[in-house]
Scaffold this motif. Structure first.
Motif, PDB file in Angstrom:
ATOM      1  N   ARG A   5       2.656 -10.298  -4.280  1.00 19.23           N
ATOM      2  CA  ARG A   5       2.272  -9.800  -5.607  1.00 19.23           C
ATOM      3  C   ARG A   5       1.382  -8.573  -5.486  1.00 19.23           C
ATOM      4  O   ARG A   5       1.569  -7.575  -6.191  1.00 19.23           O
ATOM      5  N   ALA A   6       0.414  -8.647  -4.585  1.00 23.56           N
ATOM      6  CA  ALA A   6      -0.520  -7.530  -4.426  1.00 23.56           C
ATOM      7  C   ALA A   6       0.199  -6.281  -3.932  1.00 23.56           C
ATOM      8  O   ALA A   6      -0.072  -5.164  -4.392  1.00 23.56           O
ATOM      9  N   GLY A   7       1.115  -6.460  -2.988  1.00 20.45           N
ATOM     10  CA  GLY A   7       1.857  -5.315  -2.465  1.00 20.45           C
ATOM     11  C   GLY A   7       2.742  -4.671  -3.512  1.00 20.45           C
ATOM     12  O   GLY A   7       2.782  -3.440  -3.644  1.00 20.45           O
ATOM     13  N   LEU A   8       3.458  -5.493  -4.278  1.00 21.18           N
ATOM     14  CA  LEU A   8       4.307  -4.963  -5.340  1.00 21.18           C
ATOM     15  C   LEU A   8       3.478  -4.261  -6.400  1.00 21.18           C
ATOM     16  O   LEU A   8       3.834  -3.191  -6.894  1.00 21.18           O
ATOM     17  N   SER A   9       2.365  -4.875  -6.749  1.00 23.87           N
ATOM     18  CA  SER A   9       1.512  -4.292  -7.778  1.00 23.87           C
ATOM     19  C   SER A   9       0.970  -2.933  -7.347  1.00 23.87           C
ATOM     20  O   SER A   9       0.986  -1.961  -8.113  1.00 23.87           O
ATOM     21  N   ALA A  10       0.491  -2.852  -6.103  1.00 22.83           N
ATOM     22  CA  ALA A  10      -0.048  -1.586  -5.606  1.00 22.83           C
ATOM     23  C   ALA A  10       1.027  -0.506  -5.583  1.00 22.83           C
ATOM     24  O   ALA A  10       0.780   0.652  -5.959  1.00 22.83           O
ATOM     25  N   LEU A  11       2.228  -0.882  -5.150  1.00 24.60           N
ATOM     26  CA  LEU A  11       3.327   0.081  -5.097  1.00 24.60           C
ATOM     27  C   LEU A  11       3.685   0.591  -6.484  1.00 24.60           C
ATOM     28  O   LEU A  11       3.817   1.807  -6.700  1.00 24.60           O
ATOM     29  N   LEU A  12       3.837  -0.319  -7.435  1.00 23.72           N
ATOM     30  CA  LEU A  12       4.292   0.073  -8.768  1.00 23.72           C
ATOM     31  C   LEU A  12       3.211   0.793  -9.565  1.00 23.72           C
ATOM     32  O   LEU A  12       3.514   1.673 -10.371  1.00 23.72           O
ATOM     33  N   ARG A  13       1.953   0.440  -9.348  1.00 20.17           N
ATOM     34  CA  ARG A  13       0.876   1.138 -10.056  1.00 20.17           C
ATOM     35  C   ARG A  13       0.783   2.600  -9.630  1.00 20.17           C
ATOM     36  O   ARG A  13       0.294   3.441 -10.385  1.00 20.17           O
ATOM     37  N   ALA A  14       1.249   2.882  -8.422  1.00 19.68           N
ATOM     38  CA  ALA A  14       1.225   4.264  -7.925  1.00 19.68           C
ATOM     39  C   ALA A  14       2.474   5.039  -8.317  1.00 19.68           C
ATOM     40  O   ALA A  14       2.535   6.261  -8.121  1.00 19.68           O
ATOM     41  N   ALA A  15       3.469   4.360  -8.873  1.00 19.17           N
ATOM     42  CA  ALA A  15       4.735   5.011  -9.209  1.00 19.17           C
ATOM     43  C   ALA A  15       4.674   5.636 -10.599  1.00 19.17           C
ATOM     44  O   ALA A  15       4.211   4.992 -11.550  1.00 19.17           O
ATOM     45  N   PRO A  16       5.126   6.859 -10.745  1.00 18.17           N
ATOM     46  CA  PRO A  16       5.136   7.484 -12.074  1.00 18.17           C
ATOM     47  C   PRO A  16       6.117   6.794 -13.005  1.00 18.17           C
ATOM     48  O   PRO A  16       7.188   6.349 -12.587  1.00 18.17           O
ATOM     49  N   GLY A  17       5.740   6.662 -14.260  1.00 18.24           N
ATOM     50  CA  GLY A  17       6.634   6.096 -15.261  1.00 18.24           C
ATOM     51  C   GLY A  17       6.691   4.588 -15.269  1.00 18.24           C
ATOM     52  O   GLY A  17       7.508   3.999 -15.978  1.00 18.24           O
ATOM     53  N   VAL A  18       5.832   3.926 -14.480  1.00 22.58           N
ATOM     54  CA  VAL A  18       5.824   2.462 -14.409  1.00 22.58           C
ATOM     55  C   VAL A  18       4.426   1.954 -14.722  1.00 22.58           C
ATOM     56  O   VAL A  18       3.431   2.505 -14.250  1.00 22.58           O
ATOM     57  N   GLU A  19       4.352   0.899 -15.522  1.00 25.66           N
ATOM     58  CA  GLU A  19       3.080   0.275 -15.857  1.00 25.66           C
ATOM     59  C   GLU A  19       3.166  -1.218 -15.545  1.00 25.66           C
ATOM     60  O   GLU A  19       4.026  -1.923 -16.073  1.00 25.66           O
ATOM     61  N   VAL A  20       2.301  -1.706 -14.665  1.00 27.01           N
ATOM     62  CA  VAL A  20       2.245  -3.130 -14.359  1.00 27.01           C
ATOM     63  C   VAL A  20       1.407  -3.813 -15.433  1.00 27.01           C
ATOM     64  O   VAL A  20       0.219  -3.517 -15.587  1.00 27.01           O
ATOM     65  N   VAL A  21       2.023  -4.724 -16.184  1.00 27.08           N
ATOM     66  CA  VAL A  21       1.316  -5.361 -17.306  1.00 27.08           C
ATOM     67  C   VAL A  21       0.797  -6.745 -16.968  1.00 27.08           C
ATOM     68  O   VAL A  21       0.072  -7.354 -17.770  1.00 27.08           O
ATOM     69  N   ILE A  61       7.787   2.254 -18.178  1.00 28.70           N
ATOM     70  CA  ILE A  61       8.487   0.972 -18.067  1.00 28.70           C
ATOM     71  C   ILE A  61       7.441  -0.094 -17.755  1.00 28.70           C
ATOM     72  O   ILE A  61       6.740  -0.024 -16.748  1.00 28.70           O
ATOM     73  N   ARG A  62       7.339  -1.078 -18.621  1.00 28.86           N
ATOM     74  CA  ARG A  62       6.347  -2.142 -18.481  1.00 28.86           C
ATOM     75  C   ARG A  62       6.921  -3.248 -17.593  1.00 28.86           C
ATOM     76  O   ARG A  62       7.964  -3.811 -17.898  1.00 28.86           O
ATOM     77  N   VAL A  63       6.218  -3.554 -16.501  1.00 26.86           N
ATOM     78  CA  VAL A  63       6.732  -4.479 -15.494  1.00 26.86           C
ATOM     79  C   VAL A  63       5.786  -5.659 -15.316  1.00 26.86           C
ATOM     80  O   VAL A  63       4.566  -5.484 -15.197  1.00 26.86           O
ATOM     81  N   LEU A  64       6.363  -6.861 -15.280  1.00 28.01           N
ATOM     82  CA  LEU A  64       5.630  -8.086 -14.957  1.00 28.01           C
ATOM     83  C   LEU A  64       6.095  -8.563 -13.587  1.00 28.01           C
ATOM     84  O   LEU A  64       7.301  -8.647 -13.333  1.00 28.01           O
ATOM     85  N   ILE A  65       5.164  -8.872 -12.700  1.00 22.37           N
ATOM     86  CA  ILE A  65       5.479  -9.311 -11.339  1.00 22.37           C
ATOM     87  C   ILE A  65       5.257 -10.810 -11.234  1.00 22.37           C
ATOM     88  O   ILE A  65       4.190 -11.312 -11.599  1.00 22.37           O
ATOM     89  N   VAL A  66       6.276 -11.525 -10.736  1.00 20.43           N
ATOM     90  CA  VAL A  66       6.182 -12.983 -10.608  1.00 20.43           C
ATOM     91  C   VAL A  66       6.510 -13.384  -9.179  1.00 20.43           C
ATOM     92  O   VAL A  66       7.640 -13.189  -8.714  1.00 20.43           O
ATOM     93  N   ASP A  67       5.544 -13.943  -8.467  1.00 17.28           N
ATOM     94  CA  ASP A  67       5.765 -14.414  -7.098  1.00 17.28           C
ATOM     95  C   ASP A  67       4.620 -15.350  -6.740  1.00 17.28           C
ATOM     96  O   ASP A  67       3.467 -15.092  -7.103  1.00 17.28           O
ATOM     97  N   ASP A  68       4.918 -16.436  -6.028  1.00 17.66           N
ATOM     98  CA  ASP A  68       3.867 -17.394  -5.693  1.00 17.66           C
ATOM     99  C   ASP A  68       3.040 -16.953  -4.490  1.00 17.66           C
ATOM    100  O   ASP A  68       1.998 -17.559  -4.210  1.00 17.66           O
ATOM    101  N   GLU A  69       3.473 -15.925  -3.783  1.00 22.85           N
ATOM    102  CA  GLU A  69       2.716 -15.441  -2.620  1.00 22.85           C
ATOM    103  C   GLU A  69       1.825 -14.275  -3.035  1.00 22.85           C
ATOM    104  O   GLU A  69       2.308 -13.229  -3.460  1.00 22.85           O
TER     105      GLU A  69
END
Length: 238
Positions: free
Chosen positions: A20-36, A8-16
């Motif tokens: 953004r960094a926390g969400l990205s780190a979490l999702l990059r470690a999750a199986p089946g998810v790709e932060v694009v 699942i390709r995910v785009l993260i949008v947040d001004d903080e």
């Protein structure tokens, strides 16, 4: 994972940046998810959505410049992404990120086509599950939450978006199904109520959403209320 077995390709949008960094780190470690990609505001989100074609966008609401509602509306009108629902081919699913579950901005985001919302203190496992749920074409939250938002804001808040389209283009069966979707019934519930196959319900709903240019099931619920097909007093499944 997406319906074809790919990540699942995910785009993260947040001004903080820390969020953004926390969400990205979490999702990059999750199986089946790709932060694009990661975007810091709505304008950048629109550009990255077109460039990266995500399946799901985690969209902050309150951002400087173009906010999350504006970005949601622009993204879903430009046909970017790879949505899984036949009624939203080429469109990503959007989960709005908010601090308060009855913020008026949440209602506006749903009306713009978002598929649901997450609170920013959502536990990691629920966040990952929510991404999978929305990528599969479902709403994130219970229909009762949608009805609560509708009842809170339809009668009291002025909405800047254009008046929703009339329902004349729909067949009688499509109007019936839209009404039951607005009342919060699932596809299987609607099939039982109308004594038809669940696949038939999905086909009619997809056609309805295509005719009305709806990007999500939540948006269909909003439209059912705003056109008077469903009223808050009659909004329950009964």
């Amino acid at each position: 994972m997406s319906t074809d077995g790919s990540n699942i390709r995910v785009l993260i949008v947040d001004d903080e940046v820390l969020i953004r960094a926390g969400l990205s780190a979490l999702l990059r470690a999750a199986p089946g998810v790709e932060v694009v990609g990661e975007a810091a505001d709505g304008a950048e989100a629109v550009e990255l959505a077109a460039a990266t074609r995500p399946d799901v966008i985690l969209m902050d609401i309150r951002m400087p410049g173009a906010d999350g509602i504006t970005a949601t509306r622009r993204i879903l009108n430009t046909g970017t992404g790879t949505g899984t629902d036949a009624a939203a081919v080429g469109r990503p699913r959007i989960l709005v990120l908010t601090t308060f579950d009855l913020d008026e901005y949440v209602y506006a985001a749903l009306r713009a086509g978002a598929s649901g919302f997450l609170l920013k203190d959502t536990p990691p496992d629920r966040l990952i599950g929510a991404i999978s749920t929305v990528a599969a074409g479902d709403m994130l939250f219970a229909p009762s939450v949608v009805r609560r938002l509708i009842e809170a804001y339809t009668g009291d808040q002025a909405v800047e978006a254009p008046v929703p389209p009339r329902l004349d283009a729909l067949t009688a069966r499509e109007r019936d199904i839209l009404r039951l979707v607005g009342k919060g019934l699932s596809n299987s519930d609607i099939a039982g109520r109308l004594v038809i196959a669940e696949a038939t319900v999905k086909t009619h709903l997809n056609r309805t959403m295509a005719k009305l240019n709806l990007a999500s099931r939540a948006q269909a619920v909003v439209l059912a209320y705003e056109t008077g097909l469903v009223t808050p007093q009659a909004g329950g499944p009964a």
